[in-house]
Structures are given as structure tokens and as C-alpha cells.
Enzyme design. Structure first.
Site: not given
Length: 698
Positions: A116, A200, A275, A292, A294
């Protein structure tokens, strides 16, 4: 095309992949642990190979065993499903070295997006909006507090290799960071083998929206619209829909183009999901940020399939075989609306605690297959009666040949009646998907399907899902990721029922009581004359009593005629009724003094007595339940990870007492009131059953 495919996963996704593979004429191989030896995915496959004991770390996560199974069975490709192994670069490379195709993205893309922290750096370089935060190494809890204070609260702490809602903590203060940072590290290490954490900024009024991308090995990449996944509990998705009621065509285009740019930057092909966290307060449509990517198929992929008509599993297999997509971005159309509910083995009435056990009854609603379009016929907008004739706003248009498509229900599952919901794997029992021309119709189809979904054994969240579908705020589309916490701050206690529904339930209970009394009077060998069943009943639901009269002329409730039609035979588990010409399905079971009626997101206990007997019930003595407040009980089956107090210790209300791990999630158990620990009955490392006594207070 491939001859034989091994599915390196379990449950409903293994069954899902095998259905498409069989449709394509590809032989299938299942792998399984001892806990899954008789599971549906094993029975569905042409061949099956045992991997090892139930824990995933000793079976499904062992790449060497997966590859060995593929070689022994002659499989020429491996599909990872949702990705027990799909985010492991080394596994994809090992497949290539063994001459076995990996049905997924290239290893380089998996490595780039699997981390990530690094993926955010790549996204920023590709021109994708990213959330403000700290992406470097965090040395300690004090360092985490310093970073969080610099970013500004609230912040989100996330395990770098995390996913599926695991390894995430929201912090509104320094205390939250100090309490949650180490737990986030432990969850990341336990679930993903990586204890790195990044922090974050938490976007206020956030919506979770994701873009489905699909690319081939010839440089073609398209986005297939968006999915709204904002209804979450503890960062675990519960409800997904496509398209999003918030996203405009302009916003969809901007999101999609950024998603494609990111995929292109890492040389991506196959199915993938970008996402995004979206500010629900930003009406400009520009407040969206990368979370992120996937690098696998997502659990919620059926809603995208429903609105596009594309079989994503088939596309993944064809792309892995080197075939081009066969269509372009301009060919992608969205049609109607689809909603997916995740049916979990958890008890919403007990704080959504995980539940395990045997599926004594499992009877899902009748399922239809998504009417897929073949990629080669996408441009014609035809294919098995399915239209691709709608613009990207999701507004339904007439299908080819005229008229509108009919709504349908789809159930994706990998369980069967008599099977076991195990503590070793994800608690999802099934996915319930409905499609309809409009969002409101798709929601109504969900409510009807949930009423008809029968599960007995482990606790389940069907009532809760139905309550969500009925909630005015959800139906309005004004949702955020905080929806469940905001609308159910004191937990879930069942969906509220209006007066009309309560009257209908009273009528159903009285009708069922009449049917059972009529059966009882027909038993042979009785002394005296056969009595007629009572025609007037007193039905208590909650604190209210209703006088129900049943005759050949109809049913009255509290002296008012009720427009209801129904049938019931003693022993039936469901009553299918029509209330004011609208269908109503009610689950019914016998109690000592009446019936338990379950429908529309709640269970109602109805005490049913003949009207002339009911007045005497007030003289019955009420049994007082025992006081268990001095015991700390294990709320779910799980492993006692940590015990924070000992005998003789004084504790304050809200103080952490123990940590229990279940379904790979850590649960902190706190003191309900101040007191002194009298005795401790368990030790760290113990496997505890539900309601096992951990400690006793004085």
C-alpha cells in the site's frame, strides 16, 4: 485455450470460477483442507487434491503445495479466486517458471500494487489523486503519535499489506493511536506476514467507491464502471451496488481514466479494482482519492457483471490465454441497477459477534444466472436476450427487441445444508445479488429475497441486511462509510415494524393457531364430541394485545377488516401471504405460547391465546433471569490472546480486560463497571467457547 484449471481457493468463489470454466469446456481441479473435504467446491470439481489441516497457513496459503497439485493433475492454469495467493508476486513467478499460466496480473504489477505504501507513490507519479498521509517507516508508537498529530485528526492507521477490512484502525485522538497502533501491527503480521503500518488523513463524510478495470496482454485496458461499497462495518464491506447513486457521468469518466492510467503505468492486465475514497461533501465530483489497487477479482464483482453483462471470470481466463478483450471503452454500457448483500455468520443482536456451527437448515431463495454477453457480441448489444443499451449514467433503456428486462435474483455460495461454518475462514455464507431496471426496484427485490432466505444453525445477519434495505437514508442514496455506526450507535435490535405489519403478523399468528387447533380436534380416539377451534384470539406482540377474529367472511384485527390472503398448514416453516395485494413472506416457528414470526428484518414473538383464556394470563409469575454482570464471558468462539488483569486487581468501567481473536480479528473486552477481580478462569492461548467464563468480579 486451456484444458484444465486449478482453482487455488475455497467456498463460493471456487464454485463461481468452476461454473464459468465448465461453461467454457475447461476441466476443473479443486484443492481443499481437511475442514473442506466435503464442501461444494470439492464435489463440483472434476478432480480434488488435499492440501493439509484446516488452518489456511497450513493448507491454502502454501504455494508449493498448490503448484504440486497443479503438476500432479496436469492443470495448465491456476485461478487464485479472491486471492489467498493472488497478491504474492513469488507465486505468480513460480507459476511462470513451472509453465503454468496464472489467471491474474503479471508479477511486477502484483508487487507494485500489493504494498500500500509503494502503490500510493506509484499512483501519485501516474497522476492519480492520493490522500494526504505518511508513507515512510514508522518506528514506534511515539513516532506514530507524532505523525498523526502532524497530519491532523482523525487519521486512519492501516497495515501496509492489509485488505478485507483487517489491519485498520481509526484514531480520533492520541489515546486512540497509542491503543490501536500495536494492535494494527499485530493484525498485519498475523494476517499478512507484514507488520508495517502507514497513516493517512481520514476523509470526513467518506464514500467508498471503486473502479473495475480489465486489461489484456496487448495493451488494451478499459474501466467497467464503478461500485459503491460505502455500507461497511469495521471497514468490512456489507452492501455493494453498481452503479453508485452519487457518481455523475463526468465523475465516472475522471475516476475511470485515472484508474486506467494507474493500471497502464504498472503494465497491468487481467481484472483489477482501483479503490477510491470519495468526499461525500464535495459536490464538484473532484474530491476522490486513491486508496489501493486490488490485483485480483473482488467479492463484489457480480454487481459489475449484472450491469455490464460481462462474465469477468471468463474475461480473466481468456486474457490469461493471450486473447484480446475484443471490445473498447466505447462499447462498455451500464444497464439497470444491481445490489449485493453479504450474508455473514455473525449475530447482529449481539454486537455482530462471529458465529460458527452447523448449517442445520440452508435454503436460499431461487437463484438465476446473470445473462452474460459474450465479448465478441458486445458491440451488437445482443446475446442471449440481453441488451447493452444504456448510457454510463446507469439509466435503463429498452433491451433489443423492445420492452424492459425483468428483475432477477442471484445467489453465489459455497455451502450446503448440513455443512459447517468453520472458525478457520471468512464468515461469509453467501452473496445475495439482485438486478432490476431501477435502484428502488433492486432494493425491493433484496427485501423479498432476504425474507425467503432460510438459515438455521449459526447466527446470521439476514435481519440486519433487510433493515438496511428498508432504511430511508439508504434508500435515498445519502450514505457514507459511517452509515452503520451513525444509524445503529446502540447496536442492532431489529428493524422497526409499522402498525400495518404488526396487524398482519397478529392475523397470521391467529390463523396459524386456528389451523393447529383444527388439526388437534381431528385426532382420533378423543373422549366426547369434537370441539370447534376458537374463532377469536388474543395475540400479544411486544406490549400490545390485538383481538383477532377469524371467520369464513375474512379476518378482522381490533374490529377492523384486514385485506390479507394466506395459507398455512401445521408444520410449514414459511407463510406466503398477500397484504393489500403486496407479497409478504414470513418465517414461522412454534413457541410454548404461540409463534415466532420473522420478516422484514426482525423477529416478533406472538403470544396467542383464545380470547376467553387471555385474561387469566396476567396471573402467571414472570421468571427473572440470573444476574451474570459479575462475569466476563467470552462473546464468541475464539482464542484468548491477552489477559490484562489478574485476581485482586481493581478495574474501572471501560478498562480493557482481555483480547480475544476470532475470524482473524482482535476483539478487546472491556469492564462494564468498576470493581475488583475475584478469580481468573482462563489463560492466554486458551481456545474458548461462546459464553465461557474468562474471569469473575467480586
Amino acid at each position: 485455450m486451456f484444458k484444465k484449471i486449478l482453482v487455488a481457493n475455497r467456498g463460493e468463489i471456487a464454485c463461481r470460477v468452476m461454473r464459468t470454466a465448465k461453461k467454457m469446456g475447461i476441466a476443473t481441479v479443486a484443492v481443499y483442507s481437511d475442514a473442506d473435504a466435503r464442501s461444494p467446491h470439492v464435489l463440483m470439481a472434476d478432480e480434488a487434491v488435499r492440501l493439509g489441516p484446516p488452518p489456511a497457513g497450513e493448507s491454502y496459503l502454501l504455494a508449493d503445495l498448490i503448484l504440486l497439485a497443479a503438476k500432479e493433475t496436469g492443470a495448465d492454469c491456476i485461478h487464485p479466486g479472491y486471492g489467498f495467493l493472488s497478491e504474492r508476486e513469488s507465486f505468480a513467478r513460480a507459476c511462470a517458471d513451472a509453465g503454468i499460466a496464472f489467471v491474474g496480473p503479471p508479477p511486477k504489477a502484483i508487487a507494485a500494487m500489493g504494498d500500500k505504501i509503494e502503490s500510493k507513490k506509484l499512483a501519485k507519479a501516474a497522476g492519480v489523486n492520493v490522500v494526504p498521509g505518511f508513507l515512510g517507516e514508522i518506528d514506534s508508537t511515539d513516532h506514530a503519535v507524532e505523525i498523526a498529530s502532524g497530519i491532523g485528526y482523525p487519521v486512519m492507521m492501516k497495515a501496509s499489506a492489509g485488505g478485507g477490512g483487517k489491519g485498520m484502525r481509526l484514531a480520533y485522538s492520541e489515546q486512540d493511536v497509542r491503543e490501536g497502533f500495536e494492535a494494527t501491527k499485530r493484525e498485519g503480521l498475523a494476517s499478512f506476514g507484514d507488520d508495517r503500518v502507514f497513516i493517512e488523513k481520514f476523509i470526513e463524510s467518506p464514500r467508498h467507491i471503486e473502479i473495475q478495470v480489465m486489461g489484456d496482454q496487448h495493451g488494451n485496458i478499459v474501466y467497467l464502471g464503478e461500485r459503491e461499497c460505502s455500507i461497511q462495518r469495521r471497514h468490512q464491506k456489507v452492501v455493494e451496488e453498481a452503479p453508485s447513486p452519487f457518481v455523475t457521468p463526468k465523475m465516472r469518466k475522471a475516476m475511470g481514466e485515472q484508474a486506467v492510467a494507474l493500471a497502464r503505468a504498472v503494465g497491468y492486465f487481467s481484472a483489477g479494482t482501483v479503490e477510491l475514497i470519495v468526499s461525500g461533501a464535495d459536490t464538484t465530483g473532484e474530491g476522490f482519492y486513491f486508496l489501493e489497487m486490488n490485483t485480483r477479482l473482488q467479492v463484489e464483482h457480480p454487481v459489475t457483471e449484472a450491469v455490464t453483462g460481462l462474465d469477468l471470470v471468463e474475461l480473466m481466463i481468456r486474457v490469461a490465454a493471450g486473447e484480446p478483450l475484443g471490445f473498447t471503452q466505447d462499447d462498455v454500457q451500464l444497464n439497470g441497477w444491481a445490489i449485493e448483500n453479504r450474508v455473514y455468520a455473525e449475530d447482529p443482536y449481539r454486537g455482530f459477534l462471529p458465529s460458527i456451527g452447523r448449517l442445520v437448515r440452508y435454503n436460499p431463495p431461487e437463484s438465476s444466472e446473470t445473462p452474460y454477453l459474450s465479448p465478441s457480441r458486445l458491440r451488437e448489444g445482443l446475446g442471449e436476450g440481453r441488451a447493452a443499451s444504456a448510457d454510463l449514467s446507469g439509466t435503463p433503456l429498452p433491451q433489443a427487441g423492445g420492452g424492459q428486462e425483468e428483475a432477477y435474483t442471484r445467489v453465489d455460495d459455497g455451502v450446503r445444508e448440513g455443512g459447517e461454518v468453520s472458525m478457520f475462514y471468512d464468515p461469509m455464507i453467501a452473496k445475495l445479488i439482485t438486478w432490476a431496471p431501477t435502484r428502488e426496484e433492486a432494493i425491493d427485490e433484496q427485501i423479498a429475497a432476504l425474507d425467503a432466505f432460510e438459515i438455521e444453525g449459526p447466527g446470521n445477519n439476514i435481519d440486519f441486511l433487510s433493515a438496511l434495505m428498508q432504511h430511508p437514508r439508504f434508500r435515498s442514496g445519502n450514505i457514507t462509510t459511517g452509515f452503520i455506526a451513525e444509524e445503529y450507535p446502540d447496536g442492532f435490535h431489529g428493524a422497526p415494524a409499522n402498525a400495518e405489519l404488526i396487524e398482519a403478523l397478529a392475523a397470521i399468528a391467529a390463523f396459524a393457531a386456528t389451523a393447529e387447533a383444527d388439526r388437534a380436534r381431528r385426532i382420533d380416539g378423543q373422549l366426547g364430541k369434537r370441539l370447534r377451534p376458537p374463532s377469536e384470539w388474543s395475540v400479544r406482540i411486544g406490549e400490545a394485545d390485538h383481538l383477532v377474529s377469524i371467520s369464513t367472511d375474512g379476518i378482522t384485527v381490533d374490529d377492523a377488516d384486514l385485506d390479507i390472503a394466506l395459507e398455512y398448514t401445521p408444520g410449514d416453516r414459511y407463510v406466503d401471504a398477500e397484504l393489500d395485494d403486496a407479497p409478504l413472506t414470513v418465517k414461522i416457528s412454534r413457541t410454548r405460547t404461540g409463534f415466532k414470526l420473522t420478516t422484514r428484518g426482525a423477529s416478533h414473538v406472538a403470544r396467542v391465546l383464545p380470547a376467553h383464556v387471555a385474561p387469566y394470563a396476567q396471573h402467571m409469575i414472570t421468571k427473572i433471569p440470573p444476574d451474570l454482570s459479575k462475569f466476563l464471558l467470552c462473546p464468541m468462539p475464539g482464542l484468548l490472546m491477552r489477559l490484562d488483569v489478574g485476581a485482586g486487581d481493581k478495574v474501572e468501567a471501560g478498562q480493557p480486560l482481555a483480547v480475544v481473536e476470532a475470524m482473524k480479528m482482535e476483539n478487546i473486552l472491556r469492564a462494564e463497571k468498576a470493581g475488583t477481580v475475584k478469580s481468573v478462569n482462563a489463560a492466554p492461548g486458551d481456545s474458548l467457547a461462546v459464553d465461557a467464563v474468562i474471569l469473575e468480579m467480586e
